[in-house]
Design a protein around this motif. Structure first.
Motif, PDB file in Angstrom:
ATOM      1  N   THR A  82      40.860  83.711  23.256  1.00 13.55           N
ATOM      2  CA  THR A  82      40.937  82.461  24.023  1.00 13.55           C
ATOM      3  C   THR A  82      42.341  81.903  23.915  1.00 13.55           C
ATOM      4  OG1 THR A  82      38.614  81.951  23.613  1.00 13.55           O
ATOM      5  CG2 THR A  82      40.041  80.116  24.244  1.00 13.55           C
ATOM      6  N   ASP A  83      42.921  81.545  25.041  1.00 16.22           N
ATOM      7  CA  ASP A  83      44.289  81.021  25.083  1.00 16.22           C
ATOM      8  C   ASP A  83      44.263  79.519  24.828  1.00 16.22           C
ATOM      9  OD1 ASP A  83      46.961  80.557  25.530  1.00 16.22           O
ATOM     10  OD2 ASP A  83      46.924  81.132  27.647  1.00 16.22           O
ATOM     11  N   LEU A  84      44.942  79.077  23.764  1.00 10.65           N
ATOM     12  CA  LEU A  84      45.020  77.649  23.444  1.00 10.65           C
ATOM     13  C   LEU A  84      46.260  76.996  24.032  1.00 10.65           C
ATOM     14  CD1 LEU A  84      43.898  77.686  19.695  1.00 10.65           C
ATOM     15  CD2 LEU A  84      42.491  77.525  21.764  1.00 10.65           C
ATOM     16  N   GLY A  85      47.146  77.786  24.610  1.00 14.01           N
ATOM     17  CA  GLY A  85      48.312  77.224  25.278  1.00 14.01           C
ATOM     18  C   GLY A  85      49.499  77.009  24.369  1.00 14.01           C
ATOM     19  N   PRO A  86      50.554  76.366  24.897  1.00 18.27           N
ATOM     20  CA  PRO A  86      51.810  76.184  24.161  1.00 18.27           C
ATOM     21  C   PRO A  86      51.793  74.974  23.236  1.00 18.27           C
ATOM     22  CG  PRO A  86      52.069  75.424  26.420  1.00 18.27           C
ATOM     23  CD  PRO A  86      50.667  75.965  26.310  1.00 18.27           C
ATOM     24  N   TYR A  87      52.533  75.123  22.116  1.00 14.96           N
ATOM     25  CA  TYR A  87      52.693  74.050  21.141  1.00 14.96           C
ATOM     26  C   TYR A  87      54.143  73.999  20.689  1.00 14.96           C
ATOM     27  CZ  TYR A  87      47.689  73.243  20.520  1.00 14.96           C
ATOM     28  OH  TYR A  87      46.367  72.905  20.719  1.00 14.96           O
ATOM     29  N   SER A  88      54.608  72.798  20.404  1.00 20.13           N
ATOM     30  CA  SER A  88      55.929  72.603  19.814  1.00 20.13           C
ATOM     31  C   SER A  88      55.782  72.277  18.338  1.00 20.13           C
ATOM     32  CB  SER A  88      56.682  71.464  20.518  1.00 20.13           C
ATOM     33  OG  SER A  88      55.975  70.235  20.367  1.00 20.13           O
ATOM     34  N   VAL A  89      56.895  72.438  17.594  1.00 23.92           N
ATOM     35  CA  VAL A  89      56.946  72.139  16.162  1.00 23.92           C
ATOM     36  C   VAL A  89      57.880  70.953  15.972  1.00 23.92           C
ATOM     37  CG1 VAL A  89      57.401  73.070  13.871  1.00 23.92           C
ATOM     38  CG2 VAL A  89      56.657  74.600  15.712  1.00 23.92           C
ATOM     39  N   ASP A  90      57.422  69.918  15.292  1.00 23.81           N
ATOM     40  CA  ASP A  90      58.184  68.667  15.262  1.00 23.81           C
ATOM     41  C   ASP A  90      59.588  68.824  14.681  1.00 23.81           C
ATOM     42  OD1 ASP A  90      57.273  69.102  12.665  1.00 23.81           O
ATOM     43  OD2 ASP A  90      56.586  67.044  12.333  1.00 23.81           O
ATOM     44  N   THR A  91      59.758  69.644  13.662  1.00 22.58           N
ATOM     45  CA  THR A  91      61.057  69.762  13.004  1.00 22.58           C
ATOM     46  C   THR A  91      61.850  70.990  13.444  1.00 22.58           C
ATOM     47  OG1 THR A  91      60.034  70.950  11.162  1.00 22.58           O
ATOM     48  CG2 THR A  91      60.236  68.545  10.952  1.00 22.58           C
ATOM     49  N   MET A  92      61.331  71.748  14.400  1.00 20.41           N
ATOM     50  CA  MET A  92      61.985  72.988  14.822  1.00 20.41           C
ATOM     51  C   MET A  92      62.018  73.064  16.342  1.00 20.41           C
ATOM     52  SD  MET A  92      60.200  75.557  12.076  1.00 20.41           S
ATOM     53  CE  MET A  92      60.189  75.134  10.313  1.00 20.41           C
ATOM     54  N   PRO A  93      62.902  72.305  16.989  1.00 22.09           N
ATOM     55  CA  PRO A  93      62.921  72.269  18.453  1.00 22.09           C
ATOM     56  C   PRO A  93      63.334  73.594  19.091  1.00 22.09           C
ATOM     57  CG  PRO A  93      64.810  71.097  17.535  1.00 22.09           C
ATOM     58  CD  PRO A  93      63.904  71.409  16.387  1.00 22.09           C
ATOM     59  N   GLN A  94      63.886  74.506  18.294  1.00 25.05           N
ATOM     60  CA  GLN A  94      64.352  75.772  18.838  1.00 25.05           C
ATOM     61  C   GLN A  94      63.238  76.795  19.036  1.00 25.05           C
ATOM     62  OE1 GLN A  94      64.608  74.676  15.780  1.00 25.05           O
ATOM     63  NE2 GLN A  94      65.079  76.266  14.266  1.00 25.05           N
ATOM     64  N   VAL A  95      62.012  76.448  18.651  1.00 16.61           N
ATOM     65  CA  VAL A  95      60.916  77.405  18.753  1.00 16.61           C
ATOM     66  C   VAL A  95      59.728  76.781  19.468  1.00 16.61           C
ATOM     67  CG1 VAL A  95      59.933  76.818  16.491  1.00 16.61           C
ATOM     68  CG2 VAL A  95      59.518  79.082  17.464  1.00 16.61           C
ATOM     69  N   MET A  96      59.067  77.588  20.316  1.00 23.24           N
ATOM     70  CA  MET A  96      57.808  77.204  20.945  1.00 23.24           C
ATOM     71  C   MET A  96      56.769  78.259  20.594  1.00 23.24           C
ATOM     72  SD  MET A  96      57.832  74.299  22.612  1.00 23.24           S
ATOM     73  CE  MET A  96      56.370  74.501  23.640  1.00 23.24           C
ATOM     74  N   LEU A  97      55.517  77.824  20.493  1.00 20.65           N
ATOM     75  CA  LEU A  97      54.427  78.683  20.059  1.00 20.65           C
ATOM     76  C   LEU A  97      53.320  78.697  21.110  1.00 20.65           C
ATOM     77  CD1 LEU A  97      54.062  77.139  16.483  1.00 20.65           C
ATOM     78  CD2 LEU A  97      55.641  78.934  17.178  1.00 20.65           C
ATOM     79  N   ARG A  98      52.697  79.858  21.256  1.00 18.21           N
ATOM     80  CA  ARG A  98      51.507  79.960  22.112  1.00 18.21           C
ATOM     81  C   ARG A  98      50.408  80.587  21.280  1.00 18.21           C
ATOM     82  NH1 ARG A  98      51.053  83.090  27.981  1.00 18.21           N
ATOM     83  NH2 ARG A  98      48.800  82.778  28.308  1.00 18.21           N
ATOM     84  N   PHE A  99      49.310  79.874  21.118  1.00 17.41           N
ATOM     85  CA  PHE A  99      48.234  80.318  20.252  1.00 17.41           C
ATOM     86  C   PHE A  99      47.077  80.923  21.045  1.00 17.41           C
ATOM     87  CE2 PHE A  99      50.387  77.256  17.546  1.00 17.41           C
ATOM     88  CZ  PHE A  99      50.357  77.893  16.319  1.00 17.41           C
ATOM     89  N   LEU A 100      46.501  81.968  20.459  1.00 17.53           N
ATOM     90  CA  LEU A 100      45.299  82.598  20.994  1.00 17.53           C
ATOM     91  C   LEU A 100      44.379  82.879  19.809  1.00 17.53           C
ATOM     92  CD1 LEU A 100      48.020  84.279  22.336  1.00 17.53           C
ATOM     93  CD2 LEU A 100      46.258  84.595  24.070  1.00 17.53           C
ATOM     94  N   VAL A 101      43.070  82.816  20.032  1.00 18.16           N
ATOM     95  CA  VAL A 101      42.137  82.979  18.908  1.00 18.16           C
ATOM     96  C   VAL A 101      40.938  83.820  19.342  1.00 18.16           C
ATOM     97  CG1 VAL A 101      40.962  80.793  19.430  1.00 18.16           C
ATOM     98  CG2 VAL A 101      40.846  81.748  17.114  1.00 18.16           C
ATOM     99  N   ASN A 102      40.492  84.673  18.423  1.00 15.19           N
ATOM    100  CA  ASN A 102      39.307  85.493  18.659  1.00 15.19           C
ATOM    101  C   ASN A 102      38.421  85.400  17.416  1.00 15.19           C
ATOM    102  OD1 ASN A 102      37.374  87.462  19.138  1.00 15.19           O
ATOM    103  ND2 ASN A 102      38.821  88.905  20.036  1.00 15.19           N
ATOM    104  N   PRO A 103      37.552  84.408  17.353  1.00 15.97           N
ATOM    105  CA  PRO A 103      36.743  84.207  16.153  1.00 15.97           C
ATOM    106  C   PRO A 103      35.790  85.357  15.872  1.00 15.97           C
ATOM    107  CG  PRO A 103      36.057  82.728  17.918  1.00 15.97           C
ATOM    108  CD  PRO A 103      37.323  83.354  18.365  1.00 15.97           C
ATOM    109  N   ALA A 104      35.433  86.125  16.883  1.00 15.74           N
ATOM    110  CA  ALA A 104      34.489  87.224  16.680  1.00 15.74           C
ATOM    111  C   ALA A 104      35.022  88.267  15.712  1.00 15.74           C
ATOM    112  CB  ALA A 104      34.150  87.883  18.022  1.00 15.74           C
ATOM    113  N   VAL A 105      36.360  88.413  15.663  1.00 16.20           N
ATOM    114  CA  VAL A 105      36.977  89.388  14.755  1.00 16.20           C
ATOM    115  C   VAL A 105      37.850  88.703  13.709  1.00 16.20           C
ATOM    116  CG1 VAL A 105      36.891  91.329  16.351  1.00 16.20           C
ATOM    117  CG2 VAL A 105      38.852  89.761  16.425  1.00 16.20           C
TER     118      VAL A 105
END
Length: 218
Positions: A82-105
């Protein structure tokens, strides 16, 4: 600094440490070695890292290299993540994150886009005993990992191939099942855990040398 966990199963922590080390090493490796300050450089870089981070959702974020991010995320979505979309990090503006999760595994993924280091993905499982398994397309940084963690570096690997490899090769122990947005809180907690361990342990002159030898990364 992945991480690798990156979760920061060490890699977010490690990447920022590497970046700071290189900024401090402009005077040159030979001069630093002669002055015996490699270990002190590592200490300064480590102490500069925040003890905590906070993530924030960024719906509609425009990726700088959308093709690379999509190439890593889409095969995982096709495999049931499942795609959770993009996230920023408050103290690290140079990086963006995109999270995905598969609880079944019991695997969650984080696609990183860093201004200088580019794009890579971590696949992470957390175990009941607090240890982690991370399979990542990022190269090794030369900085030691927590002894209880298992991290596999596979630069250039396709995301679906890395996922298949992780299912077979990760340690077989009781896993933590993470669902939905709970992965965000786990990522923040894992960063705090990782940086606390690193600051308590310190970074050796040998590791600093490894970082330099690994060549430009950030």
């Amino acid at each position: 600094m992945t991480t690798t966990f990156l979760e920061i199963a060490g890699l977010l922590v490690l990447l920022v440490i590497v970046s700071n080390l290189r900024r401090l090493l402009k005077v040159g490796l030979v001069q630093l070695a002669l002055r015996g300050v490699l270990k002190d450089v590592g200490r300064q870089a480590l102490e500069a890292q925040p003890d905590l981070i906070r993530l924030a959702p960024r719906p509609g974020h425009l990726w700088k290299n959308v093709a690379a991010v999509t190439r890593l995320a889409d095969p995982l979505i096709a495999r049931g993540f499942t795609d959770l979309g993009p996230y920023s990090v408050d103290t690290m503006p140079q990086v963006m994150l995109r999270f995905l999760v598969n609880p079944a595994v019991s695997i969650h993924a984080c696609v990183y886009e860093h201004d200088k280091a580019g794009v890579w993905v971590d696949l992470v499982s957390r175990y009941d005993d607090g240890s982690r398994a991370t399979f990542t397309t990022a190269p090794a940084t030369g900085v030691d990992q927590r002894p209880e963690d298992n991290i596999v570096h596979a630069p250039g690997a396709a995301a679906d191939a890395l996922y298949g490899r992780m299912l077979v090769e990760r340690p077989q122990r009781p896993l933590v099942r993470v669902e939905g947005a709970a992965v965000i809180a786990l990522f923040e907690a894992s960063y705090a855990e990782e940086i606390r361990w690193r600051k308590g342990r310190g970074i050796s002159a040998h590791e600093v040398g490894n970082v330099i030898a690994a060549g430009p990364r950030a």
